[in-house]
Scaffold this motif. Structure first.
Motif, PDB file in Angstrom:
ATOM      1  N   ASP A  11       0.883  -1.089  -0.052  1.00  0.00           N
ATOM      2  CA  ASP A  11       0.133  -0.051   0.190  1.00  0.00           C
ATOM      3  C   ASP A  11       1.022   1.260   0.016  1.00  0.00           C
ATOM      4  O   ASP A  11       2.053   1.238   0.300  1.00  0.00           O
ATOM      5  N   VAL A  12       0.423   2.267  -0.642  1.00  0.00           N
ATOM      6  CA  VAL A  12       1.082   3.491  -0.805  1.00  0.00           C
ATOM      7  C   VAL A  12       1.466   4.219   0.493  1.00  0.00           C
ATOM      8  O   VAL A  12       2.510   4.454   0.969  1.00  0.00           O
ATOM      9  N   GLU A  13       0.291   3.851   1.527  1.00  0.00           N
ATOM     10  CA  GLU A  13       0.613   4.559   2.859  1.00  0.00           C
ATOM     11  C   GLU A  13       1.539   3.862   3.779  1.00  0.00           C
ATOM     12  O   GLU A  13       2.511   4.264   4.320  1.00  0.00           O
ATOM     13  N   VAL A  14       1.787   2.399   3.494  1.00  0.00           N
ATOM     14  CA  VAL A  14       2.748   1.404   4.096  1.00  0.00           C
ATOM     15  C   VAL A  14       4.210   1.980   3.635  1.00  0.00           C
ATOM     16  O   VAL A  14       4.940   2.188   4.595  1.00  0.00           O
ATOM     17  N   LYS A  15       4.259   2.111   2.763  1.00  0.00           N
ATOM     18  CA  LYS A  15       5.388   2.495   1.988  1.00  0.00           C
ATOM     19  C   LYS A  15       6.002   3.699   2.676  1.00  0.00           C
ATOM     20  O   LYS A  15       7.095   3.731   3.232  1.00  0.00           O
ATOM     21  N   ALA A  16       5.069   4.663   2.587  1.00  0.00           N
ATOM     22  CA  ALA A  16       5.726   6.157   3.137  1.00  0.00           C
ATOM     23  C   ALA A  16       5.924   5.992   4.618  1.00  0.00           C
ATOM     24  O   ALA A  16       6.712   6.674   5.135  1.00  0.00           O
ATOM     25  N   ALA A  17       5.083   5.218   5.269  1.00  0.00           N
ATOM     26  CA  ALA A  17       5.191   5.184   6.727  1.00  0.00           C
ATOM     27  C   ALA A  17       6.671   4.370   6.754  1.00  0.00           C
ATOM     28  O   ALA A  17       7.491   4.817   8.004  1.00  0.00           O
ATOM     29  N   ALA A  18       6.930   3.448   6.221  1.00  0.00           N
ATOM     30  CA  ALA A  18       8.014   2.730   6.381  1.00  0.00           C
ATOM     31  C   ALA A  18       9.341   3.482   6.015  1.00  0.00           C
ATOM     32  O   ALA A  18      10.465   3.450   6.844  1.00  0.00           O
ATOM     33  N   GLU A  19       9.219   4.263   4.792  1.00  0.00           N
ATOM     34  CA  GLU A  19      10.177   5.134   4.488  1.00  0.00           C
ATOM     35  C   GLU A  19      10.750   6.138   5.624  1.00  0.00           C
ATOM     36  O   GLU A  19      11.828   6.562   5.847  1.00  0.00           O
ATOM     37  N   GLN A  20       9.580   6.933   6.221  1.00  0.00           N
ATOM     38  CA  GLN A  20       9.661   7.727   7.163  1.00  0.00           C
ATOM     39  C   GLN A  20      10.471   6.974   8.533  1.00  0.00           C
ATOM     40  O   GLN A  20      11.340   7.661   9.058  1.00  0.00           O
ATOM     41  N   LEU A  21       9.981   5.958   8.914  1.00  0.00           N
ATOM     42  CA  LEU A  21      10.518   5.440   9.897  1.00  0.00           C
ATOM     43  C   LEU A  21      12.218   4.970   9.656  1.00  0.00           C
ATOM     44  O   LEU A  21      12.678   5.259  10.447  1.00  0.00           O
ATOM     45  N   PHE A  22      12.371   4.385   8.631  1.00  0.00           N
ATOM     46  CA  PHE A  22      13.697   4.056   8.341  1.00  0.00           C
ATOM     47  C   PHE A  22      14.591   4.991   8.152  1.00  0.00           C
ATOM     48  O   PHE A  22      15.624   4.992   8.564  1.00  0.00           O
ATOM     49  N   ASN A  23      14.085   6.066   7.878  1.00  0.00           N
ATOM     50  CA  ASN A  23      14.925   7.317   7.165  1.00  0.00           C
ATOM     51  C   ASN A  23      15.250   7.853   9.059  1.00  0.00           C
ATOM     52  O   ASN A  23      16.396   8.346   8.935  1.00  0.00           O
ATOM     53  N   GLU A  24      14.238   7.822   9.663  1.00  0.00           N
ATOM     54  CA  GLU A  24      14.569   8.356  10.991  1.00  0.00           C
ATOM     55  C   GLU A  24      15.809   7.340  11.712  1.00  0.00           C
ATOM     56  O   GLU A  24      16.372   7.742  12.619  1.00  0.00           O
ATOM     57  N   LEU A  25      15.884   6.117  11.294  1.00  0.00           N
ATOM     58  CA  LEU A  25      16.831   5.190  11.898  1.00  0.00           C
ATOM     59  C   LEU A  25      18.352   5.335  11.020  1.00  0.00           C
ATOM     60  O   LEU A  25      19.050   4.634  11.213  1.00  0.00           O
ATOM     61  N   GLY A  26      18.092   5.975   9.917  1.00  0.00           N
ATOM     62  CA  GLY A  26      19.217   6.453   9.198  1.00  0.00           C
ATOM     63  C   GLY A  26      19.482   5.392   7.857  1.00  0.00           C
ATOM     64  O   GLY A  26      20.453   4.982   7.692  1.00  0.00           O
ATOM     65  N   LEU A  27      18.175   4.552   7.590  1.00  0.00           N
ATOM     66  CA  LEU A  27      18.429   3.647   6.616  1.00  0.00           C
ATOM     67  C   LEU A  27      17.491   3.980   5.443  1.00  0.00           C
ATOM     68  O   LEU A  27      16.433   4.630   5.706  1.00  0.00           O
ATOM     69  N   ASN A  28      17.543   3.463   4.389  1.00  0.00           N
ATOM     70  CA  ASN A  28      16.576   3.582   3.405  1.00  0.00           C
ATOM     71  C   ASN A  28      15.970   2.313   3.123  1.00  0.00           C
ATOM     72  O   ASN A  28      16.340   1.155   3.807  1.00  0.00           O
ATOM     73  N   LEU A  29      14.806   2.325   2.373  1.00  0.00           N
ATOM     74  CA  LEU A  29      13.990   0.971   2.138  1.00  0.00           C
ATOM     75  C   LEU A  29      14.619  -0.214   1.743  1.00  0.00           C
ATOM     76  O   LEU A  29      14.484  -1.216   2.192  1.00  0.00           O
ATOM     77  N   THR A  30      15.639  -0.039   0.808  1.00  0.00           N
ATOM     78  CA  THR A  30      16.392  -1.029   0.026  1.00  0.00           C
ATOM     79  C   THR A  30      17.045  -1.884   1.412  1.00  0.00           C
ATOM     80  O   THR A  30      17.182  -2.688   1.353  1.00  0.00           O
ATOM     81  N   THR A  31      17.924  -1.172   2.220  1.00  0.00           N
ATOM     82  CA  THR A  31      18.617  -1.410   3.313  1.00  0.00           C
ATOM     83  C   THR A  31      17.908  -2.260   4.259  1.00  0.00           C
ATOM     84  O   THR A  31      18.239  -3.197   4.633  1.00  0.00           O
ATOM     85  N   ALA A  32      16.723  -1.543   4.597  1.00  0.00           N
ATOM     86  CA  ALA A  32      15.802  -2.212   5.701  1.00  0.00           C
ATOM     87  C   ALA A  32      15.321  -3.502   4.997  1.00  0.00           C
ATOM     88  O   ALA A  32      15.256  -4.578   5.921  1.00  0.00           O
TER      89      ALA A  32
END
Length: 90
Positions: A11-32
């Motif tokens: 889902d678009v919302e799931v991706k956006a929320a995950a990207e925001q979370l991982f960004n706060e952790l210093g990660l991108n979606l691919t790395t996560a």
């Protein structure tokens, strides 16, 4: 190490929320996602517990009360939804 591309649908919302979370952790979606995959390989399964929703304390108490009432032959019962609604309105 050779790499490959993966296409994952979410889902678009799931991706956006995950990207925001991982960004706060210093990660991108691919790395996560790669971290998840590597951990799954290391553990030989999903690297976290998967459980059905556990009811909160109030819901668990209501379920327990309902089960007790079902066992209690003196508990008031209703033969129709209308009877139940009328009792609730009283």
């Amino acid at each position: 190490m050779a790499t490959t591309n993966m296409n994952i649908r979410t889902d678009v919302e799931v991706k956006a929320a995950a990207e925001q979370l991982f960004n706060e952790l210093g990660l991108n979606l691919t790395t996560a996602v790669n971290m998840f995959l590597r951990q799954a390989i290391r553990t030989g399964g999903i690297p976290f517990d998967i459980k059905v929703n556990t009811p909160n304390e109030i819901t668990a108490a209501a379920i327990a009360e309902g089960k007790r009432m079902m066992q209690d032959k003196t508990a008031k019962g209703y033969h129709s939804m209308e009877d139940l609604k009328a009792a609730l309105d009283a």
